[in-house]
Design a protein around this motif. Structure first.
Motif, PDB file in Angstrom:
ATOM      1  N   LEU A  23     -20.374   9.086 -41.042  1.00 31.13           N
ATOM      2  CA  LEU A  23     -20.629  10.407 -40.449  1.00 31.13           C
ATOM      3  C   LEU A  23     -21.585  10.353 -39.256  1.00 31.13           C
ATOM      4  O   LEU A  23     -21.453  11.138 -38.313  1.00 31.13           O
ATOM      5  CB  LEU A  23     -21.207  11.350 -41.506  1.00 31.13           C
ATOM      6  N   ARG A  24     -22.549   9.460 -39.286  1.00 33.11           N
ATOM      7  CA  ARG A  24     -23.653   9.518 -38.332  1.00 33.11           C
ATOM      8  C   ARG A  24     -23.244   9.407 -36.860  1.00 33.11           C
ATOM      9  O   ARG A  24     -23.886  10.031 -36.015  1.00 33.11           O
ATOM     10  CB  ARG A  24     -24.703   8.461 -38.677  1.00 33.11           C
ATOM     11  N   PRO A  25     -22.228   8.674 -36.509  1.00 34.53           N
ATOM     12  CA  PRO A  25     -21.879   8.635 -35.083  1.00 34.53           C
ATOM     13  C   PRO A  25     -21.446   9.988 -34.519  1.00 34.53           C
ATOM     14  O   PRO A  25     -21.522  10.200 -33.307  1.00 34.53           O
ATOM     15  CB  PRO A  25     -20.733   7.617 -35.030  1.00 34.53           C
ATOM     16  N   LYS A  26     -20.989  10.906 -35.389  1.00 38.44           N
ATOM     17  CA  LYS A  26     -20.410  12.155 -34.878  1.00 38.44           C
ATOM     18  C   LYS A  26     -21.035  13.414 -35.465  1.00 38.44           C
ATOM     19  O   LYS A  26     -20.603  14.528 -35.139  1.00 38.44           O
ATOM     20  CB  LYS A  26     -18.905  12.167 -35.145  1.00 38.44           C
ATOM     21  N   ALA A  27     -22.031  13.269 -36.322  1.00 37.31           N
ATOM     22  CA  ALA A  27     -22.630  14.443 -36.952  1.00 37.31           C
ATOM     23  C   ALA A  27     -24.131  14.230 -37.101  1.00 37.31           C
ATOM     24  O   ALA A  27     -24.625  13.092 -37.097  1.00 37.31           O
ATOM     25  CB  ALA A  27     -21.998  14.706 -38.322  1.00 37.31           C
ATOM     26  N   ARG A 358     -12.089   8.372 -44.494  1.00 37.15           N
ATOM     27  CA  ARG A 358     -11.275   9.545 -44.813  1.00 37.15           C
ATOM     28  C   ARG A 358     -12.152  10.766 -45.083  1.00 37.15           C
ATOM     29  O   ARG A 358     -11.833  11.884 -44.666  1.00 37.15           O
ATOM     30  CB  ARG A 358     -10.391   9.241 -46.024  1.00 37.15           C
ATOM     31  N   ILE A 359     -13.258  10.548 -45.801  1.00 36.83           N
ATOM     32  CA  ILE A 359     -14.174  11.649 -46.100  1.00 36.83           C
ATOM     33  C   ILE A 359     -14.783  12.192 -44.816  1.00 36.83           C
ATOM     34  O   ILE A 359     -14.817  13.417 -44.595  1.00 36.83           O
ATOM     35  CB  ILE A 359     -15.262  11.185 -47.075  1.00 36.83           C
ATOM     36  N   LEU A 364     -15.404  16.402 -40.629  1.00 37.16           N
ATOM     37  CA  LEU A 364     -15.653  16.644 -39.210  1.00 37.16           C
ATOM     38  C   LEU A 364     -14.694  17.675 -38.607  1.00 37.16           C
ATOM     39  O   LEU A 364     -15.001  18.275 -37.572  1.00 37.16           O
ATOM     40  CB  LEU A 364     -15.577  15.344 -38.432  1.00 37.16           C
ATOM     41  N   VAL A 365     -13.540  17.895 -39.236  1.00 42.09           N
ATOM     42  CA  VAL A 365     -12.596  18.887 -38.709  1.00 42.09           C
ATOM     43  C   VAL A 365     -12.540  20.132 -39.597  1.00 42.09           C
ATOM     44  O   VAL A 365     -11.686  20.981 -39.405  1.00 42.09           O
ATOM     45  CB  VAL A 365     -11.185  18.290 -38.563  1.00 42.09           C
TER      46      VAL A 365
END
Length: 367
Positions: A23-27, A358-359, A364-365
């Motif tokens: 998650l960290r690269p995008k959130a 997948r999670i 993210l969407v």
């Protein structure tokens, strides 16, 4: 997007570490320890290079389950008000997971439940874990099921099938992430650091609430009998920090030459022990899954398991809690090297190592 990841115990830290990494690269990810088992949780996160962003106060003393859950829910509620996340991510079936899910529900923050859908159908076994995960299923927005059976369990209970994702189990991702970049000499150095004895190993783990009291004394009897039957094997037992468990082991297994009581292992140390051992004897849930990555057998000291996939694949034997049957099941593996060797060709029933991706992609969407 801001994601609040609640972690209270060592297994949660292990299984959510690869989700945090994905998650960290995008959130904007806030990793919060709940105070349930802070030392073990922080230590496990460190094995993945993760430092908690928020450390909630440790739970002092020996509270009842109700007091533990109430205390964590109240503190997590304040944390959520301060952080204002878009999502709260919890894992598994601990009191921390349930408290974080409940606090988020009360604040109308959507909950993503990792490792959703595991069931024994018996609220007393494991206790209180079976109740925690069933209650989480009622309030979660996303249900990330580790297996096809877990996904089917959720749908059969009335969960919206469009909110169930068969992600695979993040423990497969965690093993790969923890092993990445470590050299062969790093693993060999662990033998000296852990003072693991020479010779074939059996890794032993026991801590379930339903296995305490007389049942734990019976399990110690089985361990003594196995130590006597297999004098060349070293039975290595990292002790759970719970005093009711540690004290029994220290009293009942003292003086058994080939039983080695140890302080709790870190995750990397546990993986090294799994790599070295011939067999795992446990009442743990996570170890039932991790052995499949190493293609090792596991004897489960429980009457029921929410992980029947391991039994069906041939990795696990369900021994119950009777010492005679425990000894018999372990002997069935240790006396048959060819049976153990056949596991090398068995597929891992818990996934392909892409569960965390997948999670993350789903969250993210999400709306």
């Amino acid at each position: 997007m801001k994601v609040f990841v609640a972690i209270g115990t060592r297994p949660e830290a292990i299984k959510l570490a690869p989700v945090v990494a994905a998650l960290r690269p995008k959130a904007d990810v806030v990793v919060a320890t709940t105070g349930q088992h802070p030392r073990l949780a922080v230590g496990a996160l460190a094995d993945f290079g993760i430092v908690p962003d928020l450390a909630l106060p440790p739970i002092e003393g020996r509270p009842s389950l109700a007091q533990l859950t109430a205390s964590m829910t109240a503190v997590l509620d304040l944390a959520l008000v301060g952080q204002k996340p878009d999502w709260v991510v919890v894992q598994g079936d601990t009191n921390s997971a349930f408290a974080a899910g409940l606090a988020a529900y009360y604040r109308s923050i959507p909950v993503a439940h990792v490792e959703a859908g595991l069931r024994t159908g018996n609220l007393a076994m494991p206790f209180p874990e079976e109740g925690n995960r069933q209650m989480l299923a009622r309030i979660a927005r996303w249900h990330f099921a580790p297996t096809v059976r877990a996904a089917a369990n959720l749908v059969s209970e009335g969960v919206d099938r469009t909110r169930v994702v068969m992600s695979g189990n993040t423990v497969v991702d965690a093993v790969a992430l923890a092993r990445a970049g470590r050299r062969e000499e790093d693993w060999k150095a662990l033998d000296a650091a852990l003072a693991l004895p020479d010779g074939p190993l059996v890794l032993v783990s026991c801590h379930r609430r339903e296995n305490r009291g007389q049942t734990l004394l019976d399990i110690c009897s089985a361990i003594r009998r196995l130590a006597a039957r297999y004098p060349l094997h070293r039975l290595v037992l990292p002790m759970h920090p719970e005093p009711d468990v540690r004290t029994v082991f220290q009293v009942e297994l003292a003086g058994v030459d080939n039983v080695f009581l140890r302080e709790p292992f870190g995750y990397v140390e546990t993986l090294h022990a799994l790599d070295r051992c011939d067999l795992v004897l446990t009442d743990s849930g996570g170890l039932q899954e991790e052995v499949a990555t190493y293609r090792k057998p596991v004897v489960v000291m429980r009457d029921q398991t929410e992980r029947p996939e391991g039994i069906e694949a041939g990795f696990a034997s369900l021994a119950g809690r009777d010492p005679d049957r425990i000894v018999s099941e372990v002997s069935g593996w240790l006396d048959d090297p060819q049976r153990r060797a056949r596991l090398a060709g068995v597929a891992n029933p818990y996934g392909d190592g892409s569960a965390s991706r997948r999670i993350a992609e789903t969250l993210l969407v999400s709306d």
